[in-house]
Design an enzyme around this catalytic site. Structure first.
Site, short mmCIF file in Angstrom:
data_model
loop_
_atom_site.label_atom_id
_atom_site.label_comp_id
_atom_site.label_asym_id
_atom_site.label_seq_id
_atom_site.Cartn_x
_atom_site.Cartn_y
_atom_site.Cartn_z
N PRO A 166 -30.86 -21.53 -71.42
CA PRO A 166 -30.68 -21.65 -72.88
C PRO A 166 -31.22 -23.00 -73.36
CG PRO A 166 -28.60 -21.97 -71.74
CD PRO A 166 -29.59 -21.58 -70.70
N ASP A 223 -31.53 -27.86 -70.80
CA ASP A 223 -30.81 -26.65 -70.41
C ASP A 223 -29.34 -26.83 -70.79
OD1 ASP A 223 -29.53 -24.55 -69.15
OD2 ASP A 223 -30.71 -24.67 -67.31
N HIS A 224 -28.88 -26.05 -71.77
CA HIS A 224 -27.52 -26.24 -72.27
C HIS A 224 -26.46 -25.79 -71.29
CE1 HIS A 224 -24.84 -27.55 -75.24
NE2 HIS A 224 -25.46 -27.12 -76.32
N ARG A 225 -26.84 -25.11 -70.21
CA ARG A 225 -25.87 -24.79 -69.16
C ARG A 225 -25.47 -26.06 -68.41
NH1 ARG A 225 -29.11 -20.60 -65.60
NH2 ARG A 225 -30.56 -22.36 -65.84
#
Length: 473
Positions: A267, A443-445
């Site tokens: 994401p 990467d929003h994870r």
């Protein structure tokens, strides 16, 4: 005896490779470990060394063909006077460790099979004490087998061979072929020009298309039409083709697959920061005027790379990856800094190993070397994998900002915009300053907005005031 060489697995797990050009022709005498072909994988162009000393019997593919790993590539007529044991000794490769760490040479072989290397792609170990020719290591290989066929070798004069194939005596006088990119070599072949006669005009000694055109213009005594590219009907009539179809191969194919995989796996979030980099531009100018640093090209890219290494130390979440299979986040204690490079073959992202341990001067030198190697199409597969964070400089194309896509497996990528002289508030007054926009995709994870913002602020602070690097170092 006839010995076949099959296309090896070049250590990337790729199923195929394209023949860029043959460096030998049918009937040529080939020495052990002599480069015989250039092949293009999805990541890089590499030279294949010959595992045999003998005569080229058959070329199983032509330039431009895509060959599957394990398929027959070339056949050699190996001297029949040798016994099977001698042939095995002359053709067997040095036994490098396999990727898993085990020895490549294990167990006895049938004499007929022993005549063929069991790790094709590494080259063979020559007999005697003579030093082998210098060659590029090509990564892990796969077993090959030999089969007998009728000898088809025929004598050919040098003029019948490809333009870059030279006689052994000429090879000693000119150990390296002219440095150029595959499109330029194809263009030169189309014009019937030997690149050995063309002089590079740039500082990198790489022959470019304009160098070929300049040389072609000097050939006043050439035969009519000898160096003229074939004209197609549409061009002759002054009309451009209505459409052109280009095969999806090599770097373009790999880049497309990687970008799709990244875009639909991680994401993406992108955040921006406009920075006054006037102090950095002055700092770079002072370094370029320093005689002690002559020969070192230190620019804003190098300063930004150093800033990234310092910021990753403060915010290590940006220097990590998501291991889906293990259900773990892998955080790296080193920085393998990827540098996106636009080349004639497409976008590649080689990395600088342990960039965080390098001084600003060394980092600038490594970035320059990576860019030069990438433009020449000589980036190794190892340099194109294993990065932990990347930088892309779209400012060189006049772009202010963008939303870069993550290199697969990395948590962040920083985009550098162009440096523009614009009005800016400085010390209570509106003055002209050098401004740059930073674009950080993450990467929003793995990374929260707070961590990404702190990272980008640190990079911006260093570019705003380079002396701040002393506090972070």
């Amino acid at each position: 005896m006839i010995a076949e060489f099959r296309l090896p697995d070049l250590g990337e797990g790729l199923p195929e490779a394209e023949i860029v050009q043959w460096l030998v022709a049918q009937g040529d005498e080939v020495a052990l470990n002599q480069p015989i072909a250039e092949v293009e994988t999805a990541k890089a162009i590499v030279e294949l060394p010959s595992p045999f000393a003998g005569t080229v019997s058959t070329l199983h593919a032509e330039a431009g063909d895509v060959v599957e790993v394990g398929a027959p590539l070339i056949a050699f007529q190996v001297a029949g006077a040798e016994s099977s044991e001698d042939a095995a000794a002359s053709a067997a490769p040095a036994a490098p460790a396999a990727p898993g760490g085990t020895s490549a040479a294990a167990g006895a072989q049938d004499p007929a099979e022993a005549a063929v290397p069991n790790l094709v792609g590494y080259g063979a170990a020559p007999r005697g004490t003579a030093r082998p020719q210098r060659r590029r290591r090509i990564g892990g290989g796969a077993p090959s087998s030999a089969r007998s066929t009728a000898a088809t070798a025929a004598e050919r004069v040098l003029t019948d061979a490809p333009h870059d194939v030279v006689a052994p005596a000429a090879q000693e006088l000119r150990p390296e072929r002219p440095r150029s990119t595959p499109p330029v070599r194809a263009y030169a072949r189309e014009l019937g020009i030997d690149l050995a006669l063309v002089e590079a005009s740039g500082v990198t000694d790489i022959i470019r298309r304009e160098d070929v055109d300049r040389f072609a213009a000097t050939l006043d005594d050439r035969a009519p039409g000898a160096h003229e590219a074939p004209a197609d009907t549409a061009a002759a009539s002054g009309d451009a083709p209505r459409e052109t179809r280009i095969p999806i191969r090599g770097v373009r194919k790999h880049t497309a697959a990687a970008m799709v995989r990244s875009a639909f796996t991680a994401p993406h979030v992108t955040t921006f920061l406009e920075v006054d980099v006037t102090q950095t531009t002055l700092f770079v100018q002072s370094l370029r005027s320093d005689r002690r640093l002559e020969g070192h090209r230190i620019g804003i890219m190098a300063v930004a790379a150093k800033a990234v290494c310092l910021a990753l130390r403060a915010e290590p979440t940006l220097n990590s990856s998501w291991d889906e299979a293990a259900g773990e986040i892998v955080q790296y204690g080193y920085v393998h800094l990827g540098i996106a490079a636009a080349t004639e073959r497409g976008l590649v992202v080689p990395h600088v190993p342990d960039a965080d341990r390098l001084s600003l001067v060394d980092l600038a030198d490594e970035i320059g070397r990576l860019a030069e190697t990438a433009r020449a199409g000589r980036t190794t597969p190892a340099a194109l994998s294993g990065g932990t964070f990347s930088i892309t400089n779209f400012g060189v194309f006049g772009i202010d900002a963008g939303t870069p896509i993550l290199n697969p497996g990395e948590a962040g990528i920083l985009g550098l915009g162009s440096v523009r002289r614009r009005p800016w508030e400085h010390e209570g007054a509106i003055v002209l300053r050098d401004l740059m926009t930073l674009s950080l995709s993450f990467d929003h994870r793995l990374v929260d907005g707070e961590q990404a913002s702190r990272f980008l602020t640190i990079v911006g602070d260093v570019l705003r005031e380079p002396a701040r690097a002393m506090l972070l170092g």
